[in-house]
Design an enzyme around this catalytic site. Structure first.
Site, mmCIF file in Angstrom:
data_model
loop_
_atom_site.group_PDB
_atom_site.id
_atom_site.type_symbol
_atom_site.label_atom_id
_atom_site.label_comp_id
_atom_site.label_asym_id
_atom_site.label_seq_id
_atom_site.Cartn_x
_atom_site.Cartn_y
_atom_site.Cartn_z
ATOM 1 N N GLU A 97 0.806 -1.225 0.000
ATOM 2 C CA GLU A 97 0.000 0.000 0.000
ATOM 3 C C GLU A 97 0.845 1.284 0.000
ATOM 4 O O GLU A 97 0.654 2.186 0.831
ATOM 5 C CB GLU A 97 -0.983 -0.033 1.184
ATOM 6 C CG GLU A 97 -1.890 -1.243 1.139
ATOM 7 C CD GLU A 97 -2.763 -1.417 2.375
ATOM 8 O OE1 GLU A 97 -2.776 -0.529 3.234
ATOM 9 O OE2 GLU A 97 -3.436 -2.460 2.483
ATOM 10 N N GLU A 136 -5.287 -10.917 -2.061
ATOM 11 C CA GLU A 136 -6.189 -10.802 -0.902
ATOM 12 C C GLU A 136 -7.668 -10.838 -1.327
ATOM 13 O O GLU A 136 -8.505 -10.152 -0.791
ATOM 14 C CB GLU A 136 -5.888 -9.524 -0.120
ATOM 15 C CG GLU A 136 -4.443 -9.398 0.334
ATOM 16 C CD GLU A 136 -4.193 -8.193 1.216
ATOM 17 O OE1 GLU A 136 -5.154 -7.637 1.775
ATOM 18 O OE2 GLU A 136 -3.010 -7.797 1.343
#
Ligand code: G3I
Length: 370
Positions: free
Chosen positions: A161, A278
């Protein structure tokens, strides 16, 4: 036995498709016993899931499901800083080693998550980043962890991220504690340290919010991410993949079309693989009974994977859990009606849901396309 022409619709299939099920879910052939890892392998992919050590250790039925369905294992939390680093001078590998032991039992490699993230950082490390030697702290952590699991963790979310356009930097980078301490060069420092520690490991940058063609900030984030990847590759930084987290929205119509396909093509043109690391569907706001909710979730899985698996550079698909029995969405995305959430391919009783058949159909569809 007369075999139907591939793609022919049986009466059952026609009725199911008329009822709004995607063809992939309506095809009786997919009623066969499910082996997602085997179907993925035939499609040139690896399929796996994220686990916590205590779930596979305390729940033999769940452990068997993971062993049956997966051939790639991610530690959901055990390889994060706050799990590994009780203090500046020690590493605690107990939980990560338990996940690695299960992966070995599964004869499955691991995807490592994650070496650098703005969350899950212990307070002592935040202090060190501000007052100590941040480069040494980062390089020592990465070197120690990557060396320990070399050969077992075959790919890493090195940086998780890194992009946050709301932080208003021209390069779109998140002003994480790593950025504040080391500047934009922290990415190259981390990637080079990981490569030096295990030259065979595939190194990825992972992020969320890249999936939807009709959500403006995601489309803008794709451009920022491409610029970041291009810059790193242009400087010869060791980087092998972009990891789309794939946390999909149950209350937003699927929009995984030409924009996503073009983005993935651009990433692949840089010589990078695509990982989905994910994957799940947030069903907290999906209305209806369980069958209706499961159909919506399955359709979102199907439409996302149809686009992502059409990209030859896509190599792995990992769901953020395998069964609704164990999902962090129970805590992080509970339903307002307090009904159990259902974001994953198997239900809380470990039975395959339509979402599992979406995965199977997506893998089989890629195999059929050669
Ligand atoms: O293990 C402790 C336990 O001992 C303690 O009693 C309990 C209560 O404080 O906390 C437990 O740790 C929790 C851990 O999950 C294990 O359950 C942490 O507080 C909690 O913050 C942690 O949440 C994880 C979250 O990342 C933050 O690390 C979620 O399980 C995990 O699913 C989530 O995963 C993230 C990815 O890493 C990055 N992408 C987004 C994704 C979903 O948020």
């Amino acid at each position: 036995m007369t075999r139907s022409r591939p793609g022919a619709q049986t009466p059952l299939t026609r009725r199911a498709v008329a009822a709004g099920l995607p063809l992939a879910l309506a095809t009786p052939a997919l009623a066969q016993p499910l082996r997602l890892a085997a179907l993925a392998q035939r499609a040139g992919l690896r399929y796996g899931t994220a686990i916590e050590p205590q779930t596979v250790e305390s729940d033999p039925a769940f452990a068997s499901l993971v062993l049956d369905q997966c051939d790639l294992i991610t530690a959901e939390n055990a390889l994060k800083w706050n799990a590994l680093r009780p203090d500046r001078d020690h590493f605690d590998f107990a939980a990560a080693d338990r996940v690695a032991a299960f992966a070995r039992r599964a004869r499955a490699p691991m995807h490592g998550h994650t070496l650098v993230w703005h969350e899950a950082i212990p307070d002592w490390a935040i202090h060190q980043l501000r007052s100590g030697d941040p480069r040494a702290l980062l390089v020592d952590h990465i070197t120690t962890v990557v060396r320990r699991y070399a050969g077992r963790v075959v790919s890493w979310d090195v940086i998780n991220e890194p992009v946050e356009r709301n932080d208003r930097r021209p390069d779109g980078l998140r002003k994480s504690p790593w950025f504040e301490a080391l500047g934009p060069g922290y990415l190259e420092i981390a990637l080079r340290a990981a490569h030096a520690a295990d030259p065979n490991a595939r190194l990825a940058i992972a992020d969320y919010g890249l999936e939807y063609d009709d959500i403006g900030w995601m489309v803008e984030k794709r451009g920022t991410m491409l610029d970041l990847l291009r810059g790193l590759k242009a400087r010869g930084v060791p980087l092998h993949a972009l990891a789309l987290q794939g946390h999909l929205l149950g209350d937003h119509p699927p929009a995984f079309g030409a924009g996503l396909a073009a983005f993935l093509r651009e990433v692949a043109s840089l010589g990078l693989a695509i990982y989905v690391t994910e994957l799940d569907v947030n069903d907290q706001n999906i209305l209806g009974d369980i069958a209706q909710r499961d159909r919506v979730v399955a359709d979102i899985y199907a439409r996302f994977l149809r686009t992502v698996l059409a990209e030859p550079a896509t190599q792995i698909v990992v769901t953020w859990g395998l069964s609704d029995r164990y999902t962090s969405k129970t805590d992080f995305a509970p339903r307002p009606d307090h009904a159990p959430v259902r974001p994953l391919p198997f239900d809380a009783d470990l039975r395959p849901k339509p979402a599992a058949r979406s995965l199977a159909a997506a893998f089989s569809g890629r195999t059929a396309r050669g």
